[in-house]
Design a protein around this motif. Structure first.
Motif, PDB file in Angstrom:
ATOM      1  N   THR A 231     -40.867   6.995  95.221  1.00 36.29           N
ATOM      2  CA  THR A 231     -41.105   8.149  94.353  1.00 36.29           C
ATOM      3  C   THR A 231     -40.934   9.430  95.146  1.00 36.29           C
ATOM      4  O   THR A 231     -40.791   9.412  96.372  1.00 36.29           O
ATOM      5  CB  THR A 231     -42.535   8.161  93.752  1.00 36.29           C
ATOM      6  N   HIS A 232     -41.000  10.539  94.414  1.00 41.35           N
ATOM      7  CA  HIS A 232     -40.892  11.858  95.028  1.00 41.35           C
ATOM      8  C   HIS A 232     -42.129  12.237  95.823  1.00 41.35           C
ATOM      9  O   HIS A 232     -42.128  13.255  96.520  1.00 41.35           O
ATOM     10  CB  HIS A 232     -40.632  12.910  93.950  1.00 41.35           C
ATOM     11  N   ASP A 233     -43.204  11.456  95.722  1.00 40.09           N
ATOM     12  CA  ASP A 233     -44.458  11.775  96.407  1.00 40.09           C
ATOM     13  C   ASP A 233     -44.773  10.851  97.577  1.00 40.09           C
ATOM     14  O   ASP A 233     -45.793  11.028  98.241  1.00 40.09           O
ATOM     15  CB  ASP A 233     -45.636  11.727  95.420  1.00 40.09           C
ATOM     16  N   GLN A 234     -43.936   9.839  97.798  1.00 43.11           N
ATOM     17  CA  GLN A 234     -44.185   8.878  98.867  1.00 43.11           C
ATOM     18  C   GLN A 234     -42.913   8.623  99.655  1.00 43.11           C
ATOM     19  O   GLN A 234     -41.804   8.820  99.156  1.00 43.11           O
ATOM     20  CB  GLN A 234     -44.682   7.556  98.277  1.00 43.11           C
ATOM     21  N   ALA A 235     -43.072   8.193 100.904  1.00 43.82           N
ATOM     22  CA  ALA A 235     -41.901   7.807 101.695  1.00 43.82           C
ATOM     23  C   ALA A 235     -41.127   6.730 100.939  1.00 43.82           C
ATOM     24  O   ALA A 235     -41.701   5.905 100.229  1.00 43.82           O
ATOM     25  CB  ALA A 235     -42.344   7.287 103.054  1.00 43.82           C
ATOM     26  N   ARG A 236     -39.818   6.753 101.095  1.00 37.26           N
ATOM     27  CA  ARG A 236     -38.980   5.785 100.381  1.00 37.26           C
ATOM     28  C   ARG A 236     -39.210   4.358 100.882  1.00 37.26           C
ATOM     29  O   ARG A 236     -39.743   4.138 101.977  1.00 37.26           O
ATOM     30  CB  ARG A 236     -37.504   6.161 100.541  1.00 37.26           C
ATOM     31  N   ALA A 237     -38.774   3.408 100.067  1.00 37.65           N
ATOM     32  CA  ALA A 237     -38.987   1.997 100.376  1.00 37.65           C
ATOM     33  C   ALA A 237     -38.403   1.624 101.732  1.00 37.65           C
ATOM     34  O   ALA A 237     -39.047   0.929 102.524  1.00 37.65           O
ATOM     35  CB  ALA A 237     -38.378   1.126  99.273  1.00 37.65           C
ATOM     36  N   LEU A 238     -37.189   2.071 102.033  1.00 35.92           N
ATOM     37  CA  LEU A 238     -36.581   1.709 103.317  1.00 35.92           C
ATOM     38  C   LEU A 238     -37.419   2.218 104.482  1.00 35.92           C
ATOM     39  O   LEU A 238     -37.527   1.557 105.522  1.00 35.92           O
ATOM     40  CB  LEU A 238     -35.151   2.260 103.407  1.00 35.92           C
ATOM     41  N   HIS A 239     -38.011   3.400 104.322  1.00 31.11           N
ATOM     42  CA  HIS A 239     -38.889   3.943 105.362  1.00 31.11           C
ATOM     43  C   HIS A 239     -40.114   3.050 105.516  1.00 31.11           C
ATOM     44  O   HIS A 239     -40.535   2.721 106.634  1.00 31.11           O
ATOM     45  CB  HIS A 239     -39.300   5.370 104.990  1.00 31.11           C
ATOM     46  N   HIS A 240     -40.672   2.633 104.399  1.00 34.87           N
ATOM     47  CA  HIS A 240     -41.839   1.744 104.417  1.00 34.87           C
ATOM     48  C   HIS A 240     -41.496   0.429 105.111  1.00 34.87           C
ATOM     49  O   HIS A 240     -42.354  -0.161 105.781  1.00 34.87           O
ATOM     50  CB  HIS A 240     -42.292   1.478 102.981  1.00 34.87           C
ATOM     51  N   ASN A 291     -38.108  12.503 101.463  1.00 35.64           N
ATOM     52  CA  ASN A 291     -37.906  11.511 100.407  1.00 35.64           C
ATOM     53  C   ASN A 291     -37.130  12.084  99.231  1.00 35.64           C
ATOM     54  O   ASN A 291     -36.851  11.373  98.281  1.00 35.64           O
ATOM     55  CB  ASN A 291     -39.256  10.968  99.924  1.00 35.64           C
ATOM     56  N   ARG A 292     -36.802  13.376  99.286  1.00 34.89           N
ATOM     57  CA  ARG A 292     -36.087  14.029  98.179  1.00 34.89           C
ATOM     58  C   ARG A 292     -34.679  14.468  98.589  1.00 34.89           C
ATOM     59  O   ARG A 292     -34.117  15.407  98.033  1.00 34.89           O
ATOM     60  CB  ARG A 292     -36.878  15.237  97.689  1.00 34.89           C
ATOM     61  N   ALA A 293     -34.123  13.808  99.564  1.00 34.49           N
ATOM     62  CA  ALA A 293     -32.774  14.157 100.019  1.00 34.49           C
ATOM     63  C   ALA A 293     -31.774  13.965  98.876  1.00 34.49           C
ATOM     64  O   ALA A 293     -31.999  13.169  97.965  1.00 34.49           O
ATOM     65  CB  ALA A 293     -32.386  13.279 101.192  1.00 34.49           C
ATOM     66  N   PRO A 294     -30.658  14.694  98.919  1.00 38.84           N
ATOM     67  CA  PRO A 294     -29.660  14.548  97.852  1.00 38.84           C
ATOM     68  C   PRO A 294     -28.986  13.185  97.894  1.00 38.84           C
ATOM     69  O   PRO A 294     -28.932  12.524  98.920  1.00 38.84           O
ATOM     70  CB  PRO A 294     -28.661  15.676  98.140  1.00 38.84           C
ATOM     71  N   TYR A 295     -28.466  12.796  96.753  1.00 43.35           N
ATOM     72  CA  TYR A 295     -27.750  11.527  96.638  1.00 43.35           C
ATOM     73  C   TYR A 295     -26.532  11.553  97.561  1.00 43.35           C
ATOM     74  O   TYR A 295     -25.833  12.566  97.663  1.00 43.35           O
ATOM     75  CB  TYR A 295     -27.312  11.329  95.185  1.00 43.35           C
ATOM     76  N   PRO A 296     -26.255  10.447  98.262  1.00 37.80           N
ATOM     77  CA  PRO A 296     -25.151  10.426  99.236  1.00 37.80           C
ATOM     78  C   PRO A 296     -23.782  10.204  98.595  1.00 37.80           C
ATOM     79  O   PRO A 296     -23.131   9.177  98.808  1.00 37.80           O
ATOM     80  CB  PRO A 296     -25.537   9.262 100.157  1.00 37.80           C
TER      81      PRO A 296
END
Length: 407
Positions: A231-240, A291-296
């Motif tokens: 989500t926009h409020d938590q680190a992304r899954a890959l980071h987790h 966690n809000r970086a633009p789409y690649p």
């Protein structure tokens, strides 16, 4: 003015960075033609200090409740906010949500604010529903009184009985899902349990929190929960899962394997699976704002992972192909040990047995199932399994799962 946009400047104008009100109407109409519904998201708990309602910086015509950093009792918005005139520091003369000066907190009990938010025919709530919105996602729901949400829901459903209402809650949301406030909530309990499980937490421990939801939530709500992983409020899954955008190819490969397992679980579990943009092509990122970086986008120099995208499509298609995965009932787990969870889903006469394994090696388990005999087809193309005397023996691949269905 912020990147997160919860500091609303004007509730009835699309942010110019995103387009115009006309663009929103067109977006909703074109999306509807394609079977897509657009649900806006806002906070009725706080507003931006740089807004016509507050006008702290005099960027709007005079009439804000805090024009130029001074309390304005004559403002039509004065009663929307909680002021402390005895303070000399302008930053302390009003209540900012969670102490943030850029987010003046609204007085949710003020009748004029409630009128503007949802009671008036052209209220914020009705304004966007009239322009094609298919519902609302509401920010920081627990900070707003329950009676506010009860009235608000009535306004939403009176305008459009099919409009979906989604709460932002991070804990047990039982009281919001009893039919008088919200239809659904952001399911952070699901997120935490599934990410922890996919990262290696013992299956029986991680799944206990999902059992809490199954037992506590009405079945109608359980099947509508916004089941998310990032989500926009938590680190992304890959980071987790241990990849921290540091170029570590080995860590990235393992993190993506764990993400595939999490998505498999998400797509075979009751609720509304929610994909946070970019997860499907391997976008990483830690806590806000990373966690809000633009789409690649490839044509912008990005490197979307097409193989991961294909896996996401395969698993979402699996859910679409099997109604039992979308609407089937869920009972207590058939099996849960250190690594493997086996669940049973039923829709009419159709059964689906789903199994996941968070181990790096294949696991074989023997499970008692709710039907005596027959043959189960592997929905992902593997070998089928014969049911004998209510029992099956199945091998679950490493960091992935299986879906077995009755003919």
């Amino acid at each position: 003015p912020s990147n997160h946009k919860y500091d609303a400047a004007d509730y009835k104008q699309i942010d110019p960075a995103f387009g115009s009100n006309e663009d929103f109407v067109r977006l909703c109409a074109e999306a509807a033609k394609r079977g897509i519904r657009v649900i806006p998201d806002t906070s009725l708990n706080h507003v931006g200090s740089d807004s016509p309602y507050f006008n702290r910086f005099n960027n709007f015509p005079a009439g804000g409740a805090f024009d130029g950093g001074k309390i304005n009792p004559a403002s039509p918005y004065a009663k929307w906010f909680k002021f402390k005139p005895e303070e000399t520091d302008p930053n302390k003369q009003f209540q900012g949500w969670a102490g943030v000066a850029d987010l003046p907190e609204l007085d949710k009990n003020d009748p004029s604010w409630r009128a503007y938010a949802y009671r008036d025919p052209d209220s914020v709530t009705n304004y966007w529903l009239d322009r094609g919105a298919a519902g609302w996602r509401m920010d920081v729901v627990p900070w707003v009184p329950d009676d506010f949400w009860r009235e608000w829901r009535q306004a939403v459903k009176a305008k459009n009985a099919d409009a979906l209402t989604v709460a932002e809650t991070w804990f047990d949301a039982s009281k919001y899902l009893l039919g008088d406030m919200f239809d659904s909530t952001m399911n952070y309990i699901f997120r935490n349990a599934v990410l922890d499980y996919a990262a290696g937490k013992p299956a029986r421990e991680a799944y206990a929190n999902l059992e809490l939801l199954r037992e506590a939530y009405p079945p109608q709500a359980l099947h509508a929960l916004m089941n998310l992983l990032s989500t926009h409020d938590q680190a992304r899954a890959l980071h987790h899962f241990g990849y921290h955008d540091d170029g570590d190819a080995k860590a990235l490969k393992l993190a993506k394997q764990r993400l595939r397992l999490a998505v498999f679980f998400q797509m075979t579990y009751p609720g509304s699976p929610t994909i946070y943009y970019g997860d499907e092509v391997g976008l990483g990122g830690g806590d806000d704002p990373f966690n809000r970086a633009p789409y690649p986008w490839a044509d912008e120099g990005g490197q979307p992972d097409e193989a991961l995208l294909a896996d996401f499509k395969r698993l979402t298609q699996l859910r679409h192909d099997l109604p039992v995965l979308r609407r089937g009932s869920l009972s207590a787990p058939l099996h849960a040990d250190k690594h493997v969870v086996v669940l049973a889903r039923q829709l009419g006469t159709t059964w689906a047995i789903t199994a996941t394994n968070n181990s790096a090696v294949a696991q074989t388990v023997s499970v008692v199932v709710p039907f005596e005999s027959g043959r189960l087809r592997d929905a992902l193309g593997g070998d089928g399994i014969v049911v004998h005397n209510h029992r099956i023996k199945l091998t679950v691949p490493p960091l992935f799962g299986r879906v077995l269905v009755t003919p």
